[in-house]
Each structure stands twice: as structure tokens, then as C-alpha cells.
Enzyme design. Structure first.
Site, PDB file in Angstrom:
ATOM      1  N   GLU A 181      -8.061  12.965 -32.317  1.00 46.89           N
ATOM      2  CA  GLU A 181      -7.827  14.137 -33.156  1.00 46.89           C
ATOM      3  C   GLU A 181      -9.165  14.638 -33.697  1.00 46.89           C
ATOM      4  OE1 GLU A 181      -3.424  14.023 -34.642  1.00 46.89           O
ATOM      5  OE2 GLU A 181      -4.767  13.268 -36.174  1.00 46.89           O
ATOM      6  N   GLU A 219      -7.301  12.443 -42.179  1.00 45.38           N
ATOM      7  CA  GLU A 219      -7.057  12.801 -43.588  1.00 45.38           C
ATOM      8  C   GLU A 219      -7.165  11.574 -44.487  1.00 45.38           C
ATOM      9  OE1 GLU A 219      -3.364  14.789 -42.772  1.00 45.38           O
ATOM     10  OE2 GLU A 219      -4.484  16.383 -41.776  1.00 45.38           O
ATOM     11  N   GLY A 239       1.224  17.699 -35.826  1.00 44.34           N
ATOM     12  CA  GLY A 239       1.351  17.882 -37.274  1.00 44.34           C
ATOM     13  C   GLY A 239       2.274  19.042 -37.581  1.00 44.34           C
ATOM     14  N   GLY A 240       1.701  20.187 -37.927  1.00 45.66           N
ATOM     15  CA  GLY A 240       2.477  21.349 -38.374  1.00 45.66           C
ATOM     16  C   GLY A 240       3.673  21.691 -37.497  1.00 45.66           C
ATOM     17  N   ASN A 297       3.881  13.848 -36.785  1.00 45.61           N
ATOM     18  CA  ASN A 297       3.344  13.348 -38.059  1.00 45.61           C
ATOM     19  C   ASN A 297       3.687  14.389 -39.125  1.00 45.61           C
ATOM     20  OD1 ASN A 297       1.850  12.503 -40.240  1.00 45.61           O
ATOM     21  ND2 ASN A 297      -0.158  12.837 -39.288  1.00 45.61           N
ATOM     22  N   TRP A 298       4.682  14.072 -39.929  1.00 49.10           N
ATOM     23  CA  TRP A 298       5.153  15.051 -40.918  1.00 49.10           C
ATOM     24  C   TRP A 298       4.200  15.174 -42.105  1.00 49.10           C
ATOM     25  CZ3 TRP A 298      11.200  13.993 -41.478  1.00 49.10           C
ATOM     26  CH2 TRP A 298      11.798  14.229 -40.243  1.00 49.10           C
ATOM     27  N   LYS A 299       3.246  14.263 -42.216  1.00 47.05           N
ATOM     28  CA  LYS A 299       2.314  14.259 -43.362  1.00 47.05           C
ATOM     29  C   LYS A 299       3.121  14.295 -44.672  1.00 47.05           C
ATOM     30  CE  LYS A 299      -1.164  16.170 -40.317  1.00 47.05           C
ATOM     31  NZ  LYS A 299      -2.348  16.993 -40.134  1.00 47.05           N
ATOM     32  N   HIS A 328      -5.849   7.910 -39.767  1.00 45.50           N
ATOM     33  CA  HIS A 328      -5.808   9.370 -39.593  1.00 45.50           C
ATOM     34  C   HIS A 328      -7.005   9.979 -40.323  1.00 45.50           C
ATOM     35  CE1 HIS A 328      -4.553  13.542 -39.912  1.00 45.50           C
ATOM     36  NE2 HIS A 328      -3.740  13.301 -38.900  1.00 45.50           N
ATOM     37  N   SER A 339      -3.663  20.972 -33.797  1.00 47.74           N
ATOM     38  CA  SER A 339      -3.129  22.314 -33.494  1.00 47.74           C
ATOM     39  C   SER A 339      -2.422  22.388 -32.143  1.00 47.74           C
ATOM     40  CB  SER A 339      -4.240  23.367 -33.601  1.00 47.74           C
ATOM     41  OG  SER A 339      -4.760  23.398 -34.929  1.00 47.74           O
ATOM     42  N   GLY A 372      -4.926  21.275 -38.169  1.00 49.09           N
ATOM     43  CA  GLY A 372      -4.400  22.230 -39.137  1.00 49.09           C
ATOM     44  C   GLY A 372      -5.197  23.522 -39.204  1.00 49.09           C
TER      45      GLY A 372
HETATM   46  P1  13P Z   1      -1.796  19.814 -36.749  1.00 49.33           P
HETATM   47  O1  13P Z   1      -0.921  19.720 -35.525  1.00 49.33           O
HETATM   48  O2  13P Z   1      -1.089  20.437 -37.917  1.00 49.33           O
HETATM   49  O3  13P Z   1      -3.121  20.429 -36.443  1.00 49.33           O
HETATM   50  O4  13P Z   1      -2.085  18.300 -37.207  1.00 49.33           O
HETATM   51  C1  13P Z   1      -2.512  17.393 -36.267  1.00 49.33           C
HETATM   52  C2  13P Z   1      -2.469  16.044 -36.887  1.00 49.33           C
HETATM   53  O5  13P Z   1      -3.241  15.740 -37.773  1.00 49.33           O
HETATM   54  C3  13P Z   1      -1.450  15.102 -36.408  1.00 49.33           C
HETATM   55  O6  13P Z   1      -1.680  13.832 -36.914  1.00 49.33           O
END
Ligand code: 13P
Length: 249
Positions: A164, A94, A231-232, A6-8, A92, A210, A170
Site C-alpha cells: 500500500e 495509518e 478501503g473506501g 478494511n473498513w477502518k 497498516h 484507491s 484515500g
Molecule cells: P483506500 O482504498 O481508501 O485508498 O484505502 C486503502 C487502504 O488503506 C486499505 O487498507
């Protein structure tokens, strides 16, 4: 196993092309690990051109519940299909936190995604206060029940669920493998109850929060952990590839 990046809201068009090209040249066709990446909307078309024929699947990070209409700023399921999407991330944390998405809204989107043959990746997870109050199982059970309302499945591959925990996203603070195993077992029981044993047992449950190259293998080894939503670490080819490697073992 399934590993989805997930590149956000990261990477411009050139960087999106570069990262997806690096993944295609290193991964090729996966055997028992499926890989997906979810770039921002504006990069979907370009990234699909890179991924086409590679076995890596494209996904979007959100969508609107209608086919089309006066919904300024929104993108629909048919539009996502037309640019080659297979997956769409829905609900998600967020989006729930910053864009006031509700379980009822996620359920309408999930139904719409299925109607257009997109595979929804429905996200659930508790906040830190909910975990500390030991409400995490109740919260996730409610999110699953309400976010999947009216969703009908013919096959397990038509839905993915991602656990999640909000406090692990994050933050560098991963849930422990024991916490993940317990919650994934809980989610599996809900899915079997909701969709029947056969389908419920086959739905992929991803862990997100994470996930990094050095903790992925421990998490993926646990029962009912069918992969990760990253994510990251999905923004760097080497890190993402190491995580895919961990899923292969
Ligand atoms: P991180 O891997 O950056 O913690 O993000 C997880 C995430 O929200 C994937 O959708």
C-alpha cells in the site's frame, strides 16, 4: 485471488450488520476468490454472526502482541480468535503514521498472530518523498525484512502481504498497473528469498490504495497481484462486490 475490505474507523453496529448481510446475500460461497472483511473491533462479534457459514472471512485491523495484561485500550490475538477472526491487518500505514508502529513491533505482532493461528496481513509501502527519491524498493525491502523477522511459516496461506503506497491511500491517486507490477515482483523475490521458493511463490500479495470498481481489473490482471486490500470502496456493497467481480475474471 483474495479481496479484503478494511473498513477502518467507519460504520456503527447497525451499518456494519447491514453491509455484511448485503455481502453475504450477494456473494455466498466464492469459488476461486476469497473474500474477507475487517470491521472495527466493536463490530467483530456481530459481523461474525452474520458471516458464519458464508465463506466470507472476518479480520481485525490491529492487535496487541501480548496474550492479555495491563494494556488499557488494547485487544489480543486470543480475543480476536474467540470472536471468529481469521485475518489481522498489521502495520497498516495509518498505524505506522498516527500510532508510531515500527517494523520491529509489527514483527512481534506477526509472530504472536501466527502463534494463535491468525493470518497476518502485513502492510508495507513507501511515502511520496520516498517514491520521488526512488527509494521505494529499498524502503519496502527493509519493511519486509524487519516486519517479518522471526515469522515462521509452514504454508503460504499463513501470511498475506499488502503493498500500500502511502501516497495512494484515500487520495484517489492509484499507483499505475506498471508501478504495482514492478513492486509486486520485487516483493515476490524478497518473499522467495525469505521463505524459500515454494512458500514464497504462494504467499498472496495484495495491492491497496484507491482501488475502485473501474481500476480493479487492470490491477488484478498483473503478475504477482493476488488481490486487493480495499478501503473506501469496501464501505459500499455495490462497489466492493464489483471489485470482487473484477478479481473473479
Ligand atoms: P483506500 O482504498 O481508501 O485508498 O484505502 C486503502 C487502504 O488503506 C486499505 O487498507
Amino acid at each position: 485471488m483474495l479481496v479484503v475490505g478494511n473498513w477502518k474507523m467507519n460504520l456503527d453496529l447497525a451499518a456494519a450488520r447491514q453491509l455484511s448481510s448485503a455481502l453475504v446475500s450477494s456473494l455466498g460461497r466464492q469459488d476461486h476468490v476469497e473474500v474477507g472483511i475487517c470491521p472495527p473491533f466493536v463490530a467483530l462479534d456481530a459481523v461474525y454472526s452474520v458471516l458464519h457459514g458464508s465463506g466470507i472471512r472476518l479480520g481485525a485491523q490491529n492487535m496487541h502482541e501480548a496474550d492479555n495484561g495491563a494494556f488499557t485500550g488494547e485487544v489480543s490475538a486470543p480475543m480476536l480468535r474467540a470472536v471468529g477472526c481469521h485475518y489481522v491487518i498489521l502495520g497498516h500505514s495509518e498505524r505506522r503514521q498516527f500510532f508510531v508502529e515500527t517494523d520491529a513491533g509489527v514483527s512481534r505482532k506477526a509472530v504472536q498472530a501466527r502463534a494463535h493461528r491468525l493470518v497476518p496481513i502485513v502492510c508495507v509501502g513507501e511515502s511520496l518523498p520516498e517514491r520521488e527519491a526512488e527509494q521505494h524498493e529499498t524502503v519496502v525491502q527493509r519493511q519486509l525484512r524487519e516486519s517479518l523477522e522471526n515469522v515462521e511459516l509452514n504454508h503460504a496461506s499463513e501470511l498475506v502481504v499488502a503493498y500500500e503506497p502511502v501516497w495512494a491511500i484515500g487520495t484517489g491517486r492509484t499507483a499505475s498497473p506498471e508501478q504495482v507490477e514492478a513492486m509486486h515482483g520485487h516483493i515476490r523475490r524478497q518473499l522467495e528469498h525469505r521463505f524459500g521458493r515454494t512458500i514464497g511463490a504462494g504467499i498472496a500479495i495484495l495491492y491497496g490504495g484507491s482501488v475502485k470498481p473501474d481500476n480493479a481489473a487492470d490491477l488484478f490482471d498483473r503478475p504477482d497481484v493476488d488481490g486487493g486490500l480495499i478501503g473506501g470502496a469496501s464501505l459500499k456493497a455495490d462497489d466492493f462486490l464489483s471489485i470482487v467481480q473484477a478479481a473473479r475474471r
